[in-house]
Structure formats: C-alpha cells, structure tokens
Design an enzyme around this catalytic site. Sequence first.
Site, PDB file in Angstrom:
ATOM      1  N   CYS A 104       0.840  -1.193   0.000  1.00  0.00           N
ATOM      2  CA  CYS A 104       0.000   0.000   0.000  1.00  0.00           C
ATOM      3  C   CYS A 104       0.878   1.247   0.000  1.00  0.00           C
ATOM      4  CB  CYS A 104      -0.895  -0.038   1.227  1.00  0.00           C
ATOM      5  SG  CYS A 104      -1.676   1.535   1.623  1.00  0.00           S
ATOM      6  N   GLU A 105       0.633   2.141  -0.940  1.00  0.00           N
ATOM      7  CA  GLU A 105       1.493   3.320  -1.046  1.00  0.00           C
ATOM      8  C   GLU A 105       1.231   4.337   0.063  1.00  0.00           C
ATOM      9  OE1 GLU A 105      -0.881   6.225  -4.161  1.00  0.00           O
ATOM     10  OE2 GLU A 105       0.646   4.885  -4.950  1.00  0.00           O
ATOM     11  N   HIS A 106       0.161   4.160   0.820  1.00  0.00           N
ATOM     12  CA  HIS A 106      -0.145   5.127   1.875  1.00  0.00           C
ATOM     13  C   HIS A 106       0.565   4.801   3.188  1.00  0.00           C
ATOM     14  CE1 HIS A 106      -4.060   5.520  -0.583  1.00  0.00           C
ATOM     15  NE2 HIS A 106      -3.214   6.451  -0.953  1.00  0.00           N
ATOM     16  N   HIS A 107       0.763   3.514   3.472  1.00  0.00           N
ATOM     17  CA  HIS A 107       1.392   3.117   4.733  1.00  0.00           C
ATOM     18  C   HIS A 107       2.613   2.220   4.537  1.00  0.00           C
ATOM     19  CE1 HIS A 107      -2.895   3.952   5.756  1.00  0.00           C
ATOM     20  NE2 HIS A 107      -2.346   4.547   6.794  1.00  0.00           N
ATOM     21  N   GLN A 145      -5.046  -0.638  -4.780  1.00  0.00           N
ATOM     22  CA  GLN A 145      -5.653  -1.771  -5.488  1.00  0.00           C
ATOM     23  C   GLN A 145      -6.459  -1.325  -6.698  1.00  0.00           C
ATOM     24  OE1 GLN A 145      -7.481  -4.727  -2.939  1.00  0.00           O
ATOM     25  NE2 GLN A 145      -8.925  -5.315  -4.532  1.00  0.00           N
ATOM     26  N   HIS A 173      -5.784  -6.078   3.151  1.00  0.00           N
ATOM     27  CA  HIS A 173      -4.840  -4.979   3.326  1.00  0.00           C
ATOM     28  C   HIS A 173      -4.404  -4.889   4.787  1.00  0.00           C
ATOM     29  CE1 HIS A 173      -5.425  -2.837  -0.645  1.00  0.00           C
ATOM     30  NE2 HIS A 173      -6.377  -3.753  -0.676  1.00  0.00           N
ATOM     31  N   CYS A 175      -3.001  -2.499   6.200  1.00  0.00           N
ATOM     32  CA  CYS A 175      -3.303  -1.179   6.767  1.00  0.00           C
ATOM     33  C   CYS A 175      -4.716  -1.124   7.337  1.00  0.00           C
ATOM     34  CB  CYS A 175      -3.095  -0.082   5.723  1.00  0.00           C
ATOM     35  SG  CYS A 175      -4.110  -0.274   4.245  1.00  0.00           S
TER      36      CYS A 175
END
Length: 215
Positions: A104-107, A145, A173, A175
């Site tokens: 995940c590019e956010h976390h 995703q 996920h 996250c």
Amino acid sequence: MTERPQHVTARIRPDDAAPARPALRVVHEPAGIDLAAAEEAAGRFLNALGISTASESLRGTPGRMVRAYAELFSPRPFDLTTFPNDEGYDELVLARRIPVRSVCEHHLLPFVGTAHVGYLPGARILGLSKLARVVEHFACRPQVQERLTKQVADWLQTHLEPKGVGVVIEAEHSCMTLRGVQATGSTTMTSTLLGLLRSDARSRSEFLALTGAAS
C-alpha cells in the site's frame, strides 16, 4: 494452449507463412537504487521509533528490511509471447486465483490476495503464464488496489488487442487489518471490464460468475 502441435499441409509453403511476431520484452526500470543509503536510513528510522539496533539479533535488521522492500519493488523481466489465433477461438480465456502481493502506497504495508484475469481473444492469444507476469509487473511497486486493477486491464487491452479484458482482484490490506480500524478478515474487491466484457451482458455475466464476483 501455449504449445499447440504444428500442422503441416501441402497447401502451405514456408514462404507463404506470416512472419512470427517478436516477443515484447517487458522490464520495469526503477529509479536508481542505493541499498547502502537505504540501509542507513532504515537504521535511523528504527532508532527514531525507539527501537535499538545494537543487539546481535537486530543489528542486521535495517539491511534485511531494505532488501525485503527492494524485492517487493522489483518485478522480474519477462517476454510477452503471443501466438496467432489460428482456430479463431472466440470464447473467454480466464486465469483464476493468480497470487497478488503488493505494498500500500499510503502506509507501505503489504496487501495480499488473488487476481482473476480474463480476455476474449482477437487475432492473437497469449501464453497463459504471462497473465500472472503482467499482474506481478504492476504489483511490484507502491500501489493502490484500484489502480493496480486498471493498469493490468489497460495494459493487456493495449498490447494484446483482444475483444475484451476483465480483471478482478480481491485482497486483504494490512493497513486495515493490523492498524487503525483493525478489521481482521476483511477483504477489498475491485474490477475493471473493457471491450465486450463490459458492453455485452452475456460475456460480462459469464466472466463475473466464473470469478465469483457475481456471487
């Protein structure tokens, strides 16, 4: 499907045959990788979070951490091999339960699951293993995703030129399950349908039923 026997008849001479289409070499070219700098930064990151790397068991953790992420962000190169659709096959080709692993590019936490990738052939058919290779190619980078699903479908539509493409991904996920809401066991499903798999109701229903997305 990818290794059909060669049919030879007296009506076809070698010089009449269409030239073979060369395979497309697919290579992900990341920006420069500096493992030493990344390891140093990983050590500082852990120390800033109050995790000492002075002990014997943790001394090598920054390096292991960096190599693990480098592997997750480095898809293997492959050749996109296609073959002429000599028999005029026009029904669905579907590879189900292709393993997906991404970050995940956010976390920068992993998400894992399965992809179902199918297409309605046009003039050419694809070596079946290449469907999994295309998924890996786009999954091995920081992702969301939704984008991953569309990238796989758009890429196959462009390079294979089929009559339709469908991609369904279901993933868990970290996250969501390990932090924040901690929704253990929850999964996320995304889909992209192109061409006849989007516009033709029968083809769309068949694809979604076979992937389990319609249940």
